[in-house]
Scaffold this motif. Sequence first.
Motif, PDB file in Angstrom:
ATOM      1  N   GLY A   1     -82.422  -0.765 -22.566  1.00 29.16           N
ATOM      2  CA  GLY A   1     -81.904  -0.284 -21.289  1.00 29.16           C
ATOM      3  C   GLY A   1     -81.224  -1.425 -20.554  1.00 29.16           C
ATOM      4  O   GLY A   1     -81.288  -2.589 -20.994  1.00 29.16           O
ATOM      5  N   ARG A   2     -80.586  -1.059 -19.427  1.00 31.31           N
ATOM      6  CA  ARG A   2     -79.922  -2.093 -18.625  1.00 31.31           C
ATOM      7  C   ARG A   2     -80.615  -2.196 -17.278  1.00 31.31           C
ATOM      8  O   ARG A   2     -80.957  -1.169 -16.670  1.00 31.31           O
ATOM      9  CB  ARG A   2     -78.454  -1.705 -18.415  1.00 31.31           C
ATOM     10  CG  ARG A   2     -77.683  -2.902 -17.835  1.00 31.31           C
ATOM     11  CD  ARG A   2     -76.399  -2.590 -17.163  1.00 31.31           C
ATOM     12  NE  ARG A   2     -75.506  -1.692 -17.837  1.00 31.31           N
ATOM     13  CZ  ARG A   2     -74.429  -1.200 -17.229  1.00 31.31           C
ATOM     14  NH1 ARG A   2     -74.178  -1.519 -15.974  1.00 31.31           N
ATOM     15  NH2 ARG A   2     -73.632  -0.395 -17.848  1.00 31.31           N
TER      16      ARG A   2
ATOM     17  N   ARG B   1     -82.112   1.469 -16.670  1.00 37.61           N
ATOM     18  CA  ARG B   1     -81.453   2.692 -17.157  1.00 37.61           C
ATOM     19  C   ARG B   1     -81.373   2.614 -18.678  1.00 37.61           C
ATOM     20  O   ARG B   1     -80.730   1.704 -19.214  1.00 37.61           O
ATOM     21  CB  ARG B   1     -80.036   2.816 -16.567  1.00 37.61           C
ATOM     22  CG  ARG B   1     -80.041   3.077 -15.089  1.00 37.61           C
ATOM     23  CD  ARG B   1     -78.641   3.079 -14.537  1.00 37.61           C
ATOM     24  NE  ARG B   1     -77.865   4.228 -15.010  1.00 37.61           N
ATOM     25  CZ  ARG B   1     -76.597   4.416 -14.656  1.00 37.61           C
ATOM     26  NH1 ARG B   1     -75.975   3.546 -13.890  1.00 37.61           N
ATOM     27  NH2 ARG B   1     -75.941   5.473 -15.098  1.00 37.61           N
ATOM     28  N   PRO B   2     -82.026   3.571 -19.378  1.00 40.57           N
ATOM     29  CA  PRO B   2     -82.015   3.519 -20.844  1.00 40.57           C
ATOM     30  C   PRO B   2     -80.610   3.764 -21.393  1.00 40.57           C
ATOM     31  O   PRO B   2     -79.857   4.569 -20.836  1.00 40.57           O
ATOM     32  CB  PRO B   2     -82.937   4.680 -21.245  1.00 40.57           C
ATOM     33  CG  PRO B   2     -83.594   5.138 -20.003  1.00 40.57           C
ATOM     34  CD  PRO B   2     -82.754   4.733 -18.854  1.00 40.57           C
ATOM     35  N   TYR B   3     -80.262   3.059 -22.456  1.00 41.13           N
ATOM     36  CA  TYR B   3     -78.999   3.360 -23.139  1.00 41.13           C
ATOM     37  C   TYR B   3     -79.186   4.613 -23.976  1.00 41.13           C
ATOM     38  O   TYR B   3     -80.216   4.778 -24.616  1.00 41.13           O
ATOM     39  CB  TYR B   3     -78.614   2.201 -24.077  1.00 41.13           C
ATOM     40  CG  TYR B   3     -77.992   1.044 -23.349  1.00 41.13           C
ATOM     41  CD1 TYR B   3     -78.647  -0.167 -23.221  1.00 41.13           C
ATOM     42  CD2 TYR B   3     -76.729   1.180 -22.772  1.00 41.13           C
ATOM     43  CE1 TYR B   3     -78.076  -1.224 -22.535  1.00 41.13           C
ATOM     44  CE2 TYR B   3     -76.150   0.127 -22.075  1.00 41.13           C
ATOM     45  CZ  TYR B   3     -76.825  -1.070 -21.967  1.00 41.13           C
ATOM     46  OH  TYR B   3     -76.261  -2.097 -21.270  1.00 41.13           O
ATOM     47  N   ARG B   4     -78.179   5.484 -23.965  1.00 41.76           N
ATOM     48  CA  ARG B   4     -78.176   6.598 -24.928  1.00 41.76           C
ATOM     49  C   ARG B   4     -77.501   6.044 -26.170  1.00 41.76           C
ATOM     50  O   ARG B   4     -76.547   5.266 -26.060  1.00 41.76           O
ATOM     51  CB  ARG B   4     -77.358   7.761 -24.334  1.00 41.76           C
ATOM     52  CG  ARG B   4     -77.584   9.076 -25.043  1.00 41.76           C
ATOM     53  CD  ARG B   4     -76.655  10.149 -24.521  1.00 41.76           C
ATOM     54  NE  ARG B   4     -76.641  10.195 -23.057  1.00 41.76           N
ATOM     55  CZ  ARG B   4     -77.558  10.801 -22.323  1.00 41.76           C
ATOM     56  NH1 ARG B   4     -78.572  11.401 -22.918  1.00 41.76           N
ATOM     57  NH2 ARG B   4     -77.500  10.807 -21.005  1.00 41.76           N
ATOM     58  N   LEU B   5     -77.977   6.427 -27.355  1.00 47.16           N
ATOM     59  CA  LEU B   5     -77.457   5.797 -28.565  1.00 47.16           C
ATOM     60  C   LEU B   5     -75.928   5.848 -28.573  1.00 47.16           C
ATOM     61  O   LEU B   5     -75.266   4.889 -28.905  1.00 47.16           O
ATOM     62  CB  LEU B   5     -78.002   6.484 -29.820  1.00 47.16           C
ATOM     63  CG  LEU B   5     -77.635   5.716 -31.091  1.00 47.16           C
ATOM     64  CD1 LEU B   5     -78.257   4.324 -31.076  1.00 47.16           C
ATOM     65  CD2 LEU B   5     -78.053   6.456 -32.323  1.00 47.16           C
TER      66      LEU B   5
ATOM     67  N   GLU C   1     -71.964   2.530 -20.076  1.00 41.96           N
ATOM     68  CA  GLU C   1     -72.778   3.315 -19.146  1.00 41.96           C
ATOM     69  C   GLU C   1     -74.041   3.877 -19.810  1.00 41.96           C
ATOM     70  O   GLU C   1     -73.946   4.644 -20.745  1.00 41.96           O
ATOM     71  CB  GLU C   1     -71.954   4.474 -18.577  1.00 41.96           C
ATOM     72  CG  GLU C   1     -71.126   4.031 -17.399  1.00 41.96           C
ATOM     73  CD  GLU C   1     -71.826   2.942 -16.570  1.00 41.96           C
ATOM     74  OE1 GLU C   1     -72.902   3.227 -16.021  1.00 41.96           O
ATOM     75  OE2 GLU C   1     -71.344   1.810 -16.541  1.00 41.96           O
ATOM     76  N   PRO C   2     -75.194   3.494 -19.348  1.00 46.71           N
ATOM     77  CA  PRO C   2     -76.437   4.069 -19.895  1.00 46.71           C
ATOM     78  C   PRO C   2     -76.701   5.445 -19.288  1.00 46.71           C
ATOM     79  O   PRO C   2     -75.879   5.969 -18.543  1.00 46.71           O
ATOM     80  CB  PRO C   2     -77.507   3.076 -19.480  1.00 46.71           C
ATOM     81  CG  PRO C   2     -76.881   2.123 -18.532  1.00 46.71           C
ATOM     82  CD  PRO C   2     -75.440   2.453 -18.376  1.00 46.71           C
TER      83      PRO C   2
ATOM     84  N   PRO D   1     -74.935  -2.815  -7.857  1.00 44.91           N
ATOM     85  CA  PRO D   1     -73.636  -2.177  -8.184  1.00 44.91           C
ATOM     86  C   PRO D   1     -73.413  -2.289  -9.683  1.00 44.91           C
ATOM     87  O   PRO D   1     -73.621  -3.357 -10.279  1.00 44.91           O
ATOM     88  CB  PRO D   1     -72.611  -3.005  -7.416  1.00 44.91           C
ATOM     89  CG  PRO D   1     -73.322  -4.281  -7.044  1.00 44.91           C
ATOM     90  CD  PRO D   1     -74.787  -3.970  -6.979  1.00 44.91           C
ATOM     91  N   SER D   2     -73.057  -1.143 -10.356  1.00 42.78           N
ATOM     92  CA  SER D   2     -72.926  -1.256 -11.833  1.00 42.78           C
ATOM     93  C   SER D   2     -71.516  -1.720 -12.178  1.00 42.78           C
ATOM     94  O   SER D   2     -70.622  -1.652 -11.363  1.00 42.78           O
ATOM     95  CB  SER D   2     -73.174   0.112 -12.471  1.00 42.78           C
ATOM     96  OG  SER D   2     -72.330   1.048 -11.871  1.00 42.78           O
TER      97      SER D   2
END
Lengths: 90, 131, 113, 90
Positions: free
Chosen positions: C4-5, C28-32, C48-49, D89-90
């Motif tokens: 995740g980020r 925020r988890p990454y989606r594969l 973008e996760p 901020p992303s």
Amino acid sequence: MIRGTVVGQVWATRKARGLEGRKLLVVAARDAEGRPTGRLVVAVDVLDAGVGEDVTVAFGSGARNVLRPGPENRDLLCDAAVAAIVEGAG
Amino acid sequence: MILGRVVGQVWATRRDARLGRAKLLVVRPTGIYEPAFDEIASGEIASGEIASGETAFGARHLVATDDLDAGIGDQVVVCLGAPARASAGGNDVPVDAAVMAVVDRAEIDLHALGAAGAGPGIRRKLTEAFG
Amino acid sequence: MFLGRVAGTVWSTVKWPETRGLKLLLVRPYRLGDLAPGAVRAGAEASEPTDDLVVCADLLDAGPGDDVLVAFGHAARVAVSEKLAPGAKPNVPIDAAVVAVVDRVEIESETRR
Amino acid sequence: MWMGRVVGRLWAARQAASLAGRKLLLVRPETASGAEGHRLIVAVDGLDAGPGDRVIVAHGSRVRDLTVGAEVADQDVVIGIVDGHELYPS
């Protein structure tokens, strides 16, 4: 425990301790109403369940107890096992 | 346990020391996993390990330690919770998933899957995965 | 575990005693799919996760935008209990913690070998 | 764990003994975009959180044992009341 249908098998020579010689089945899990969820669970099988059969799968310590009951079974490196082959269900 | 395919690897020098030099593989679970693991989470072992991960497992991947030298592209069986920690070195190793088998051959009987009520979408996805 | 980020941080004073002093991150988890095949990802170029936010304890001082590896359950409680007697069960009531700050993620393309 | 907003409370005169009369809150998980999810989770509270509070909820039998006690059936537990949070901020 979940209910599911055996839909396949996995063969692997390179396996973790405690899984040597164990049969690995692929089970299509079902939800509470019996509908398949699309999710596949790999479970150790000692009951010789066959493809197409309805089974229940136990997880965690329950799974280890299926293979060898008692507290000293932490060496069995698996977290799911076929606990019963279902004849009929109401 | 979870059937999946190794799709990548993670390198991380800044890590919990108890991870040691464990190899970290990115695994894509085979089959449909949205949200992942909720009925696996029904088991006592996974209730803490994965149920709270439901929000995260829309991420459709998991990272597992590997000491069976699985390679990218290999199909593997991943185990969660206490057995994963045991295979990674002991109950005090902070991992929750580990590769338990590198698959030589996996067969899915799509007829049995269909009879089990899985729709065409699921069968197509699995044919892809096992193609 | 999942990737995740680090997307934020949370602070809370009213909480169970054993969790006092724990730094909490929003991850925020990454989606594969976000980990595009063939992409070699260092922290900065992450894409973008998912929209989920997972609250994770962190002892590795992960910062904004870092990619992290998060473990769940017992593994998370072990991660925040540095001095743990062998066999002792950690007593911190959390279920997710950062276990690594990621340098690089390499995802192979999806094509079958 | 996850962060959520307390949107209600459950009073259940007849509740399982194993809820031990504990306070049950309805909590809506928060997302990064702030989109209002429709999922509502019943979490057991031992920190006196109230409607409108932002809380942190953890899950699992061990978390439950360490906080509200092993006799409580609900494994989603409020482990903190949020004072503040920041999204970079992303």
